[in-house]
Write a protein that holds these residues in place. Structure first.
Motif, mmCIF file in Angstrom:
data_model
loop_
_atom_site.group_PDB
_atom_site.id
_atom_site.type_symbol
_atom_site.label_atom_id
_atom_site.label_comp_id
_atom_site.label_asym_id
_atom_site.label_seq_id
_atom_site.Cartn_x
_atom_site.Cartn_y
_atom_site.Cartn_z
ATOM 1 N N MET A 1 -0.207 -2.962 2.990
ATOM 2 C CA MET A 1 1.000 -3.415 2.297
ATOM 3 C C MET A 1 2.031 -3.963 3.290
ATOM 4 S SD MET A 1 1.427 -0.335 -0.476
ATOM 5 C CE MET A 1 2.893 -1.069 -1.220
ATOM 6 N N ASP A 2 2.704 -5.038 2.886
ATOM 7 C CA ASP A 2 3.716 -5.649 3.748
ATOM 8 C C ASP A 2 5.137 -5.234 3.368
ATOM 9 O OD1 ASP A 2 4.018 -6.972 1.369
ATOM 10 O OD2 ASP A 2 3.772 -8.993 2.188
ATOM 11 N N HIS A 3 5.270 -4.335 2.395
ATOM 12 C CA HIS A 3 6.591 -3.823 2.052
ATOM 13 C C HIS A 3 6.494 -2.315 1.841
ATOM 14 C CE1 HIS A 3 4.740 -4.359 -1.927
ATOM 15 N NE2 HIS A 3 5.554 -3.399 -2.353
ATOM 16 N N TRP A 4 7.610 -1.658 1.973
ATOM 17 C CA TRP A 4 7.641 -0.196 1.919
ATOM 18 C C TRP A 4 7.823 0.275 0.479
ATOM 19 C CZ3 TRP A 4 6.454 3.513 5.252
ATOM 20 C CH2 TRP A 4 6.833 4.816 4.953
ATOM 21 N N ASN A 5 6.918 1.141 0.034
ATOM 22 C CA ASN A 5 7.060 1.739 -1.297
ATOM 23 C C ASN A 5 6.207 3.000 -1.343
ATOM 24 O OD1 ASN A 5 7.702 2.226 -3.939
ATOM 25 N ND2 ASN A 5 6.280 0.731 -4.787
ATOM 26 N N VAL A 6 6.727 4.071 -0.722
ATOM 27 C CA VAL A 6 6.012 5.341 -0.629
ATOM 28 C C VAL A 6 6.764 6.393 -1.447
ATOM 29 C CG1 VAL A 6 5.278 7.198 0.926
ATOM 30 C CG2 VAL A 6 5.051 4.800 1.634
ATOM 31 N N PRO A 7 6.071 7.164 -2.282
ATOM 32 C CA PRO A 7 6.758 8.181 -3.082
ATOM 33 C C PRO A 7 7.634 9.098 -2.229
ATOM 34 C CG PRO A 7 4.471 8.000 -3.767
ATOM 35 C CD PRO A 7 4.612 7.153 -2.544
ATOM 36 N N TYR A 8 8.833 9.342 -2.705
ATOM 37 C CA TYR A 8 9.789 10.291 -2.121
ATOM 38 C C TYR A 8 10.387 9.859 -0.777
ATOM 39 C CZ TYR A 8 7.919 13.365 -5.726
ATOM 40 O OH TYR A 8 7.537 13.890 -6.919
ATOM 41 N N LEU A 9 10.015 8.697 -0.266
ATOM 42 C CA LEU A 9 10.580 8.226 0.997
ATOM 43 C C LEU A 9 11.239 6.863 0.764
ATOM 44 C CD1 LEU A 9 7.782 9.102 3.591
ATOM 45 C CD2 LEU A 9 9.938 10.312 3.205
ATOM 46 N N PRO A 10 12.570 6.815 0.597
ATOM 47 C CA PRO A 10 13.234 5.531 0.315
ATOM 48 C C PRO A 10 13.121 4.530 1.450
ATOM 49 C CG PRO A 10 14.856 7.249 0.746
ATOM 50 C CD PRO A 10 13.521 7.938 0.629
ATOM 51 N N ILE A 11 13.000 5.023 2.684
ATOM 52 C CA ILE A 11 12.755 4.132 3.827
ATOM 53 C C ILE A 11 11.675 4.757 4.698
ATOM 54 C CG2 ILE A 11 15.133 3.264 3.866
ATOM 55 C CD1 ILE A 11 15.489 4.983 6.459
ATOM 56 N N ILE B 1 3.282 11.964 -0.932
ATOM 57 C CA ILE B 1 3.584 11.225 0.301
ATOM 58 C C ILE B 1 2.294 10.920 1.061
ATOM 59 C CG2 ILE B 1 4.659 11.396 2.584
ATOM 60 C CD1 ILE B 1 6.921 13.010 1.234
ATOM 61 N N ALA B 2 1.441 11.929 1.201
ATOM 62 C CA ALA B 2 0.189 11.731 1.930
ATOM 63 C C ALA B 2 -0.669 10.653 1.269
ATOM 64 C CB ALA B 2 -0.578 13.051 2.009
ATOM 65 N N LYS B 3 -0.742 10.685 -0.067
ATOM 66 C CA LYS B 3 -1.534 9.676 -0.783
ATOM 67 C C LYS B 3 -0.875 8.297 -0.672
ATOM 68 C CE LYS B 3 -3.719 12.856 -4.035
ATOM 69 N NZ LYS B 3 -3.756 13.382 -5.423
ATOM 70 N N GLY B 4 0.458 8.273 -0.680
ATOM 71 C CA GLY B 4 1.158 7.003 -0.522
ATOM 72 C C GLY B 4 0.916 6.382 0.836
ATOM 73 N N MET B 5 0.892 7.208 1.885
ATOM 74 C CA MET B 5 0.632 6.690 3.229
ATOM 75 C C MET B 5 -0.805 6.169 3.336
ATOM 76 S SD MET B 5 3.495 6.950 4.741
ATOM 77 C CE MET B 5 3.003 6.630 6.431
ATOM 78 N N GLU B 6 -1.747 6.876 2.706
ATOM 79 C CA GLU B 6 -3.134 6.418 2.716
ATOM 80 C C GLU B 6 -3.278 5.101 1.949
ATOM 81 O OE1 GLU B 6 -6.955 6.343 3.891
ATOM 82 O OE2 GLU B 6 -5.421 7.808 4.512
ATOM 83 N N TRP B 7 -2.545 4.977 0.837
ATOM 84 C CA TRP B 7 -2.552 3.736 0.048
ATOM 85 C C TRP B 7 -2.071 2.555 0.884
ATOM 86 C CZ3 TRP B 7 -4.037 2.328 -4.885
ATOM 87 C CH2 TRP B 7 -3.506 1.130 -5.384
ATOM 88 N N ARG B 8 -1.036 2.783 1.690
ATOM 89 C CA ARG B 8 -0.515 1.707 2.554
ATOM 90 C C ARG B 8 -1.605 1.208 3.495
ATOM 91 N NH1 ARG B 8 4.403 0.180 3.234
ATOM 92 N NH2 ARG B 8 4.086 -0.237 5.450
ATOM 93 N N LYS B 9 -2.363 2.152 4.050
ATOM 94 C CA LYS B 9 -3.434 1.753 4.972
ATOM 95 C C LYS B 9 -4.525 0.973 4.244
ATOM 96 C CE LYS B 9 -2.842 5.710 8.094
ATOM 97 N NZ LYS B 9 -3.489 6.930 8.655
ATOM 98 N N GLU B 10 -4.903 1.469 3.072
ATOM 99 C CA GLU B 10 -5.983 0.826 2.321
ATOM 100 C C GLU B 10 -5.602 -0.585 1.891
ATOM 101 O OE1 GLU B 10 -6.909 3.251 -1.007
ATOM 102 O OE2 GLU B 10 -7.596 4.964 0.185
ATOM 103 N N LYS B 11 -4.368 -0.769 1.433
ATOM 104 C CA LYS B 11 -3.939 -2.048 0.862
ATOM 105 C C LYS B 11 -3.268 -2.958 1.874
ATOM 106 C CE LYS B 11 -5.303 -0.617 -3.167
ATOM 107 N NZ LYS B 11 -6.523 -1.158 -3.787
#
Length: 556
Positions: A357-367, A345-355
């Protein structure tokens, strides 16, 4: 076989497949348009409570349903009790029903009950009168002891009376019919009864009627219900003038699946309750159905952004408890205790910041939990003895702006897990912060650096004053930088390794003052790694304090 009380042989299937194959619903992969949502919390849900809601509680619940966005709300069974009757009259006489909201009332197909129901509805702006009678084999044979034709006649007579009374009563009325126990009724017979009712009402595309198919007792797998719904939808009279509704219960725990497949099979409307409250194991949970649509990028036409507020009001008014793992709204539904989950989850949130992203796709969090009024610091990554280094680092970053270096995280993670394991409890962000500071900053040191000076000659030369046990010593050393020079001075003085393996620093907001925090890791004389932190407005002082902390820890 040995006799047992748990004897499966006493049961057999009580449902019926359609007379022809109906599997077109299989070809659809999602619900891309919200059905008409009809809340039955104030009738089906209320009658399932140990203590039914009072008049004022029902009025507050009604207002919450309107705020969420329900356009059809079943308000009760007004002929059942004086409380039910007075509640409906209060809604009408207090002008609490918005123009775009239609109320629904339930009545058995019995003359005196139908008449009292219309009496209660007088003056309502828009009303659906929902009439029903049971059609299943068990009900026909055991309860009513009537033939198929006699049962169908009850439905037809009720339909005729609705039409007659609607013409004589002030208000704008629509009609709904349910073959109660549809789930255990021969499907072709249920169709025959429904078509007979439709022939009485003669609905048009401009003034539609409703046919409601209830899984009064859920007795079959969801695909069976979908096939039944599809058969009814394809063979119903005046289909373009009918709003086909479904009312799933949850006896097999498949109410959500029944509803979703039922909509794929042709249902236009879904009756259900918030959080699934209802008779026995409950009604279908409209909140979950709506959020399932939302999570796939479709507008559910309901506003569930304040999920904690909705849940709190529901629990207060109904005295029911929402399970902590209830989808989308449970207190722990977004919580990750597992170390690997937290790290992802932590890495997914960091990925969102880096990229960006305009859509949600974070490991283990469906929304995104924030969409339903939840927060990351208290709802998502939570720390106990099962947690990992990534989760601990994430909590410190989110709550305190402390960005723990990767090389330091394992040491910190084990320290936090040890406390949680011994105390057998989850740790709050404040408790984690306390462990962090005690381990790397606030422990009792063996020595301290009370004074340090630098000069730039052949790199950096330093003069360090060390105080230990009340005795001060002055050491001189050099290095390729200030921190390296101080490290060499300590190694020289104590005759032990002080090789720096990790150094990071960043600004740290602490109230109205902006300080710097430095993290230093060293390789001790025993070959192990030791870490320390320093916090000071001067980044050099913070770095030296972090080095002193790490060195002290290596000597304990």
């Amino acid at each position: 076989m040995e006799e047992t009380m748990f004897d499966y042989r006493q049961y057999k299937k009580t449902y019926f497949m359609p007379p022809v194959d109906c599997y077109d619903w299989v070809k659809k992969d999602c619900i891309d348009k919200a059905p008409i949502w009809c809340s039955v919390d104030l009738r089906d849900g209320n009658q399932a409570l140990i203590e039914p809601m009072s008049l004022e509680e029902k009025l507050e619940f009604f207002e919450m349903l309107v705020k969420i966005g329900f356009k059809e709300i079943e308000v009760g069974f007004p002929a059942a009790s004086d409380t039910e009757y007075q509640f409906l009259r209060a809604l009408i006489e207090r002008n609490m029903i918005p123009d775009d909201v239609t109320i629904q009332v339930l009545t058995q197909a019995r003359e005196h009950i139908i008449r009292k129901t219309f009496e209660a509805c007088k003056g309502a702006p828009n009303t659906i009168v929902h009439v029903y009678n049971s059609t299943s084999v068990a009900q026909r044979e055991q309860v009513f002891r009537k033939s198929k034709e006699e049962i169908k006649q009850i439905a037809v007579d009720g339909a005729k009376l609705l039409k007659e009374l609607a013409d004589k009563t002030e208000g704008n009325f629509s009609f709904k019919y349910s073959p109660e126990s549809f789930s255990q009724t021969e499907v072709d017979y249920a169709l025959d009864v429904c078509n007979a009712v439709i022939d009485v009402w003669q609905p048009t595309p401009e003034h539609k009627a409703y046919i409601n198919l209830p899984t009064t007792v859920e007795c079959a797998m969801p695909h069976v219900f979908a096939s039944q719904v599809e058969y009814m939808s394809k063979n119903m009279h005046n289909r373009d003038s009918i709003i086909l509704s479904i009312h799933p219960h949850n006896d097999r725990g498949c109410g959500i699946s029944d509803a979703e497949l039922g909509v794929l099979a042709g249902a236009d409307s879904v009756e259900g309750t918030l959080f699934g409250n209802g008779e026995r194991t409950g009604n279908v949970d409209i909140m979950v159905l709506a959020m399932n649509m939302y999570s796939q990028g479709f507008d559910p036409k309901l506003d569930l952004s304040d999920m904690p507020g909705i849940a709190a009001t529901y629990e207060r008014l109904t005295q029911m408890n929402i399970h902590m793992r209830h989808p989308y709204c449970g207190k722990l539904v977004f919580a990750a205790f597992s170390g690997s989950h937290q790290d992802a989850i932590a890495k997914g949130m960091e990925w969102r910041k880096e990229k960006d992203m305009d859509h949600w796709n974070v490991p283990y969090l469906p929304i995104n939990p924030e969409d339903v009024g939840r927060t990351y610091d208290s709802d998502v990554i939570r720390i106990n003895s099962q947690s990992g280094k990534g989760g601990v680092a994430y909590v410190l970053d989110q709550s305190f702006g402390i960005k723990v270096p990767k090389k330091m995280r394992e040491d910190l993670g084990y320290a936090v897990k040890a406390v949680s394991d011994v105390e057998h409890k989850e740790l709050s962000p404040e408790e984690i912060h306390d462990i962090f500071e005690k381990r790397y900053k606030k422990f009792v040191p063996d020595f301290d650096i009370v004074e340090v000076h630098f000069r730039q000659v052949d790199g950096i030369q330093t003069t360090v004053t060390v105080e230990q046990d009340g005795v001060r010593s002055v050491i001189e050393a050099g290095g390729n930088g200030r921190l390296d020079a101080v490290s060499n001075a300590l190694a020289k003085h104590f005759d032990r390794s002080c090789r720096i393996i990790c150094y990071e620093e960043h600004a740290l907001q602490d109230g109205s003052d902006s300080s710097a925090i430095a993290y230093v890791g060293i390789e001790g004389g025993d070959g192990r790694n030791y870490f320390g932190i320093g916090i000071d407005p001067d980044i050099i002082r913070a770095s030296i304090d972090a080095l002193v902390s790490a060195m002290n820890r290596s000597m304990q």
